[in-house]
Design a protein around this motif. Sequence first.
Motif, short mmCIF file in Angstrom:
data_model
loop_
_atom_site.label_atom_id
_atom_site.label_comp_id
_atom_site.label_asym_id
_atom_site.label_seq_id
_atom_site.Cartn_x
_atom_site.Cartn_y
_atom_site.Cartn_z
N ARG A 1 1.05 3.56 2.25
CA ARG A 1 1.65 3.82 3.56
C ARG A 1 2.80 2.87 3.89
O ARG A 1 3.57 3.13 4.82
CB ARG A 1 0.57 3.70 4.65
CG ARG A 1 -0.06 2.31 4.74
CD ARG A 1 -1.09 2.24 5.85
NE ARG A 1 -1.70 0.93 5.92
CZ ARG A 1 -1.14 -0.11 6.53
NH1 ARG A 1 0.04 0.02 7.12
NH2 ARG A 1 -1.76 -1.28 6.56
N THR A 2 2.93 1.77 3.14
CA THR A 2 4.01 0.82 3.42
C THR A 2 5.28 1.12 2.65
O THR A 2 6.27 0.39 2.82
CB THR A 2 3.54 -0.61 3.08
OG1 THR A 2 3.19 -0.69 1.70
CG2 THR A 2 2.33 -1.00 3.93
N GLN B 1 0.84 -1.19 0.00
CA GLN B 1 0.00 0.00 0.00
C GLN B 1 0.88 1.25 0.00
O GLN B 1 2.10 1.17 0.18
CB GLN B 1 -0.92 0.01 1.23
CG GLN B 1 -1.87 -1.16 1.28
CD GLN B 1 -2.68 -1.18 2.57
OE1 GLN B 1 -2.28 -0.61 3.58
NE2 GLN B 1 -3.84 -1.82 2.53
N GLU C 1 -4.51 7.32 -2.13
CA GLU C 1 -4.88 7.40 -0.72
C GLU C 1 -3.91 6.55 0.10
O GLU C 1 -3.22 5.68 -0.42
CB GLU C 1 -6.31 6.92 -0.52
CG GLU C 1 -7.35 7.71 -1.30
CD GLU C 1 -7.49 9.14 -0.80
OE1 GLU C 1 -7.13 9.39 0.38
OE2 GLU C 1 -7.93 10.00 -1.57
N GLU C 2 -3.88 6.79 1.40
CA GLU C 2 -2.94 6.10 2.26
C GLU C 2 -3.14 4.59 2.26
O GLU C 2 -2.17 3.83 2.28
CB GLU C 2 -3.05 6.64 3.71
CG GLU C 2 -2.50 8.04 3.88
CD GLU C 2 -1.00 8.10 3.66
OE1 GLU C 2 -0.31 7.13 4.03
OE2 GLU C 2 -0.52 9.09 3.10
N GLU C 3 -4.38 4.13 2.25
CA GLU C 3 -4.68 2.71 2.30
C GLU C 3 -4.82 2.07 0.91
O GLU C 3 -5.13 0.88 0.81
CB GLU C 3 -5.97 2.46 3.09
CG GLU C 3 -5.92 2.95 4.52
CD GLU C 3 -4.89 2.20 5.35
OE1 GLU C 3 -4.68 1.00 5.06
OE2 GLU C 3 -4.31 2.79 6.27
N GLU C 4 -4.61 2.85 -0.13
CA GLU C 4 -4.77 2.33 -1.49
C GLU C 4 -3.57 1.46 -1.87
O GLU C 4 -2.42 1.82 -1.59
CB GLU C 4 -4.94 3.48 -2.47
CG GLU C 4 -5.45 3.06 -3.84
CD GLU C 4 -5.85 4.25 -4.69
OE1 GLU C 4 -6.13 4.05 -5.88
OE2 GLU C 4 -5.87 5.38 -4.14
N ARG C 5 -3.85 0.34 -2.51
CA ARG C 5 -2.80 -0.60 -2.87
C ARG C 5 -2.16 -0.22 -4.21
O ARG C 5 -2.80 0.34 -5.09
CB ARG C 5 -3.35 -2.02 -2.95
CG ARG C 5 -3.80 -2.59 -1.61
CD ARG C 5 -4.18 -4.05 -1.72
NE ARG C 5 -5.25 -4.27 -2.68
CZ ARG C 5 -5.70 -5.47 -3.03
NH1 ARG C 5 -5.16 -6.55 -2.50
NH2 ARG C 5 -6.68 -5.60 -3.89
#
Length: 326
Positions: A110-111, A108, A164-168
């Motif tokens: 954020r990762t 994602q 987005e932060e949680e988008e893969r």
Amino acid sequence: MHPRTYNEVLRRFAKEMYREKVGREVVEAGLLGVQLEFFWAQGLMRPTWRLMREWAIREPWGFRTPALEEEVQGAIGLAFLIGWGSLGFSMWIAWEGLLRPGEVARLQKRTVRRCSDMVSGLGGSAVATIEKPKTRKVFARVQHAMLEDEVLVELLMRWLETLEEEERIWPFSLSTLGRRLKTPLMMVCPQTMTRARVEALWTFACIRAGKATALWMRERNLPKLRLQGRWKREATLEHYVQEAVARLACHRLPKPERESLEVLKRGAVRWATEWVEAQERQWRWRMHVMQGRRPPARAEQEGDAAEEARGEDSDEDSLEDNSEEW
């Protein structure tokens, strides 16, 4: 039934199935069913399981072909050229970070983080956090992969700003990732990459095998490769690299396909940059719409940029000049 008789019957069964050319997986499933039904006889079946391991060794060599570096780079370039940027970045990250298919599919925004945010002087690299690695039960529960290609890091960070932060990074399923990979491979190498060969030997996991093989042949540093690829045991990596190098030595590409791959390799960065710029323009357009403002037209933006570059006067100055003339 005497234990020796019990084991001899199962061994005869396995040998007979081998002579009849029955699939080994079918025989193993039958033996597991017997072992589950007669749980007390598990220790008696050790000679039978040794026979099954010998059967596995005698089978034809079916190791997946490691991906050639030029194949991967050509497939990445073609993915960006046809507009499959998510696939292109997924392959690029898997190659640079030695990632497994499932680990790539779960990445994602954020990762992924620049190393310069954690340690100064490492602006050209990034770290990808793997939250659910395949070896989390026997190795580190949370692992990381280093991305040291400066071009990849720069383009990837620009694209991630639009997510987005949680988008893969790969927005679809893992099975879709495997199916999408076959299209650029068969387009780039139509002679060697037939559908049957891709289905049998070439999967997304071949990217990891190809990168490990390339690093071993260049650096010959097994401890560094083990840590970089996150293998728990060095002995496992030794077998892995031995078979991969031997398999890659038997792989040949025709000259026309090599020339096509070279063209795609040279244009990969340019096409990736154009795709990222298109994503940035769409993101700015969406931001204007969400804020209730009229999205700027592309022609207007280009005209304003050209006017600023030429250093022309503003509209107010030109009106004042015209009024003075009149």
